[in-house]
Structures are given as C-alpha cells and as structure tokens.
Design a protein around this motif. Structure first.
Motif, PDB file in Angstrom:
ATOM      1  N   LEU A 100       0.825  -1.206   0.000  1.00  0.00           N
ATOM      2  CA  LEU A 100       0.000   0.000   0.000  1.00  0.00           C
ATOM      3  C   LEU A 100       0.856   1.251   0.000  1.00  0.00           C
ATOM      4  O   LEU A 100       1.804   1.373   0.773  1.00  0.00           O
ATOM      5  CB  LEU A 100      -0.908   0.014   1.231  1.00  0.00           C
ATOM      6  CG  LEU A 100      -1.907  -1.138   1.343  1.00  0.00           C
ATOM      7  CD1 LEU A 100      -2.719  -0.993   2.620  1.00  0.00           C
ATOM      8  CD2 LEU A 100      -2.824  -1.189   0.137  1.00  0.00           C
ATOM      9  N   GLN A 133       0.934   5.658   0.189  1.00  0.00           N
ATOM     10  CA  GLN A 133       0.229   6.659   0.988  1.00  0.00           C
ATOM     11  C   GLN A 133      -1.126   6.991   0.373  1.00  0.00           C
ATOM     12  O   GLN A 133      -2.097   7.241   1.083  1.00  0.00           O
ATOM     13  CB  GLN A 133       1.071   7.936   1.104  1.00  0.00           C
ATOM     14  CG  GLN A 133       0.460   8.998   2.004  1.00  0.00           C
ATOM     15  CD  GLN A 133       0.291   8.519   3.431  1.00  0.00           C
ATOM     16  OE1 GLN A 133       1.243   7.985   4.014  1.00  0.00           O
ATOM     17  NE2 GLN A 133      -0.903   8.681   3.992  1.00  0.00           N
ATOM     18  N   ILE A 137      -3.576   4.417   1.530  1.00  0.00           N
ATOM     19  CA  ILE A 137      -3.948   4.639   2.926  1.00  0.00           C
ATOM     20  C   ILE A 137      -4.938   5.781   3.032  1.00  0.00           C
ATOM     21  O   ILE A 137      -5.943   5.690   3.752  1.00  0.00           O
ATOM     22  CB  ILE A 137      -2.683   4.909   3.772  1.00  0.00           C
ATOM     23  CG1 ILE A 137      -1.792   3.666   3.778  1.00  0.00           C
ATOM     24  CG2 ILE A 137      -3.056   5.309   5.195  1.00  0.00           C
ATOM     25  CD1 ILE A 137      -0.412   3.897   4.364  1.00  0.00           C
ATOM     26  N   TRP A 149      -7.385  -3.138  -3.079  1.00  0.00           N
ATOM     27  CA  TRP A 149      -7.868  -3.089  -1.702  1.00  0.00           C
ATOM     28  C   TRP A 149      -8.704  -4.329  -1.383  1.00  0.00           C
ATOM     29  O   TRP A 149      -8.601  -4.880  -0.279  1.00  0.00           O
ATOM     30  CB  TRP A 149      -8.718  -1.835  -1.481  1.00  0.00           C
ATOM     31  CG  TRP A 149      -8.006  -0.537  -1.714  1.00  0.00           C
ATOM     32  CD1 TRP A 149      -6.669  -0.350  -1.924  1.00  0.00           C
ATOM     33  CD2 TRP A 149      -8.598   0.765  -1.787  1.00  0.00           C
ATOM     34  NE1 TRP A 149      -6.389   0.976  -2.111  1.00  0.00           N
ATOM     35  CE2 TRP A 149      -7.555   1.690  -2.030  1.00  0.00           C
ATOM     36  CE3 TRP A 149      -9.906   1.235  -1.661  1.00  0.00           C
ATOM     37  CZ2 TRP A 149      -7.790   3.054  -2.143  1.00  0.00           C
ATOM     38  CZ3 TRP A 149     -10.146   2.597  -1.782  1.00  0.00           C
ATOM     39  CH2 TRP A 149      -9.088   3.491  -2.020  1.00  0.00           C
ATOM     40  N   TYR A 207      -9.224  -5.519   2.554  1.00  0.00           N
ATOM     41  CA  TYR A 207      -9.549  -4.307   3.288  1.00  0.00           C
ATOM     42  C   TYR A 207     -10.844  -3.643   2.835  1.00  0.00           C
ATOM     43  O   TYR A 207     -11.345  -2.757   3.530  1.00  0.00           O
ATOM     44  CB  TYR A 207      -8.423  -3.281   3.161  1.00  0.00           C
ATOM     45  CG  TYR A 207      -7.136  -3.700   3.826  1.00  0.00           C
ATOM     46  CD1 TYR A 207      -7.118  -4.578   4.900  1.00  0.00           C
ATOM     47  CD2 TYR A 207      -5.909  -3.205   3.374  1.00  0.00           C
ATOM     48  CE1 TYR A 207      -5.936  -4.963   5.503  1.00  0.00           C
ATOM     49  CE2 TYR A 207      -4.719  -3.570   3.980  1.00  0.00           C
ATOM     50  CZ  TYR A 207      -4.738  -4.455   5.041  1.00  0.00           C
ATOM     51  OH  TYR A 207      -3.564  -4.827   5.640  1.00  0.00           O
ATOM     52  N   THR A 255      -6.735   0.307   9.368  1.00  0.00           N
ATOM     53  CA  THR A 255      -6.663   1.767   9.392  1.00  0.00           C
ATOM     54  C   THR A 255      -6.680   2.331  10.802  1.00  0.00           C
ATOM     55  O   THR A 255      -6.372   3.509  11.009  1.00  0.00           O
ATOM     56  CB  THR A 255      -7.838   2.386   8.617  1.00  0.00           C
ATOM     57  OG1 THR A 255      -9.072   1.910   9.178  1.00  0.00           O
ATOM     58  CG2 THR A 255      -7.771   2.037   7.136  1.00  0.00           C
TER      59      THR A 255
END
Length: 304
Positions: free
Chosen positions: A84, A86, A89, A124, A129, A152
């Motif tokens: 992942l 930034q 995220i 994802w 996630y 997260t």
C-alpha cells in the motif's frame, strides 16, 4: 423578513474569486500526521472556486499522491502481497470516515482518472480491506471490511452503506472535496472531523443532542484567520420542519459549542434553512453561513 448578508446564497459566480488553479496541499509533517485526522489532497477544481470572503465555507483535508505496486519478483520476500502506498492509505481512511465512497468522488480525492480507480479498489479488495458493489444508480461504491477498519485503526463497524443514506453520504463527501480545493485552506491548515469520528468520540451524544455532519478545527497558528475556533458543518438535501431546523441551529450556536455553523444545501432545502436562520436573534444570525452544494454532490444520471 430582513435580508441577512451572512445567509445569502452563493451561486458560484464570485466577484472576488480566488485563483482558478487549485494548488496542491503542503504535505503534513510527521508531528502533524500523528496529531490530526487524515487529510486529503484537493482534487482538480471542477466547480466554481470559493472566495476569500467565503472562507468560512472551506473545509477539507489532504494527503499525498503515490503509486500502487505489487511485488512481482519471485525473489522478493513479500511476493504476492499488496503493498500500500500513501495514496492507498488516504483512500481507505476516506472510505472508513465517510461510511464509503462512490467511485467518481474517490477518483477525485485520489487525483486519478476515473478509469484508474477500479484497479486501485481491486487491490484493496485483494488485500481484504474493502468491498465494492453497485448500491444504487450511478457509479459503484467502495466501503471497508472489518479487516480494513482494523488496519486503518478507525475501528468503526464494518457495514455496507445503507441505501437510504447513499445520497447524504455522497453529498457530505463531495462538499468536503469541493471545499478542499481552495488554496486558502492550505495556508490555514484546518482539519475535518467527520460525523463518524464525532459519534465514536461521543457515543451517547446522538440520543440527547444533534450531531453535525462534520466539525472544522482551526489550529492556533499565525496563518489561521480563526485560531482555535471549531465550526459545525451541516449538509441539507431535503427540507426538515422549520421548527426542527431552527432548534438544531440554536443548539449548534450555543456559546459552548461552535463559533460558526456552515450549511451546505440543495435547492430543495434553501427556503427552510434561510427562514430558520432569519428567525434567529440578530446577534446570532452572522454566525450562520449558507452556501449551495457543488454539482458533484448529486449522483450523475445513469447512461442509457
């Protein structure tokens, strides 16, 4: 009813418009990242920008763009896993904070072309996630799984956005992204505290008081025009009863709560909201600001 300057409706054609180009946001320092909720970089401006005189309408966050890569070499220890960036995220946090997000607005938030968004959310999903699907007319939606909430650190319930709230969830996210597009926000550096965070912070608040759609926190820095202030944000798509709207405004304007209340409204809600603001005591009326929602707040018509 008297005309109240602070509750005049803006139509996007501002006399003192800011520069047309939207500047990228300044990346957060490590200290800021650890102390503030996630911020997102403003997307390219597709709506009329806000003005200096309408600074009270500016709300948003920022993040950093990046690339999404997967391990390709059999020699890598993490081969086959999803790595992942930034940007990933930021996107996952955005979905978690807003209950989910439609593809077109996620593409704006992540500063990618719409056709690049499906491969991103597919990664994802592969990481476990997120889930995706078509929940109504318009583009697909993405929301976090339980694993995504854990990863997260948000810890909110991992549920599919309810059909009855899709329009409101979209409008709040669109308002956040549109308001993020002003360069004055980069200088003042306030941050957006979402409704979901507010309810998690005050689990019993919704039973005894109205919880706004978001809060705007202005840091106590020299560049901030409102250092230390906290504002409430309300997004209205449909009209409520006038008495209820007035009661909500009055509660939000109590001295111990918010310095300002910003209403971002659909045309259908304009009459009730402006009447409610006009019925407030004269000293309270300047603390209410009303602006129309950007066009992106409304789901695009499906293609035929």
């Amino acid at each position: 009813m008297p005309v109240i300057a602070s509750v005049a409706i803006a139509d996007g054609n501002h006399d003192d418009a800011l520069t047309d180009a939207v500047r990228p946001f300044r990346p957060l320092s490590p200290a800021e990242k650890s102390s503030h909720p996630v911020r997102f970089r403003a997307p390219g401006a597709t709506e009329a920008g806000v003005t200096e005189g309408e600074l009270r309408d500016i709300m948003a966050g920022q993040g950093q763009a990046g690339t999404i890569t997967t391990a390709r070499s059999a020699r890598r220890a993490d081969a086959g896993t999803v790595r992942l960036s930034q940007r990933d995220i930021d996107g996952l946090l955005l979905c978690g904070e807003h209950y989910g997000g439609p593809y077109d607005l996620l593409a704006l938030a992540l500063r990618v072309q719409p056709d690049r968004l499906p491969p991103i959310v597919a990664r994802w999903r592969r990481a476990g996630y997120a889930e995706t699907g078509r929940l109504g007319p318009g583009p697909g939606w993405c929301w976090l799984t339980r694993a995504g909430m854990t990863a997260t650190g948000l810890g909110f319930p991992a549920t599919e956005p309810s059909l009855g709230r899709l329009a409101h969830i979209r409008a709040v996210l669109a308002a956040r992204l549109w308001l993020a597009a002003s360069p004055v926000w980069a200088a003042a550096r306030p941050w957006w505290h979402s409704e979901r965070r507010l309810r998690a912070d005050r689990p019993a608040a919704g039973h005894r008081e109205h919880v706004p759609d978001a809060e705007i926190h202005w840091p106590s820095i020299e560049a901030s025009p409102y250092p230390g202030q906290v504002w409430a944000v309300e997004v209205e798509l449909t009209p409520k009863a006038a008495a209820r709207t007035t009661r909500i405004m009055t509660g939000l304007l109590s001295p111990v709560r918010y310095a300002q209340v910003a209403y971002l409204i659909a045309p259908a809600a304009r009459s009730v909201v402006t009447r409610a603001a006009g019925s407030l005591p004269a000293g309270e009326q300047p603390r209410v600001v009303i602006r129309e929602l950007p066009a992106a707040a409304f789901a695009p018509e499906p293609q035929r």
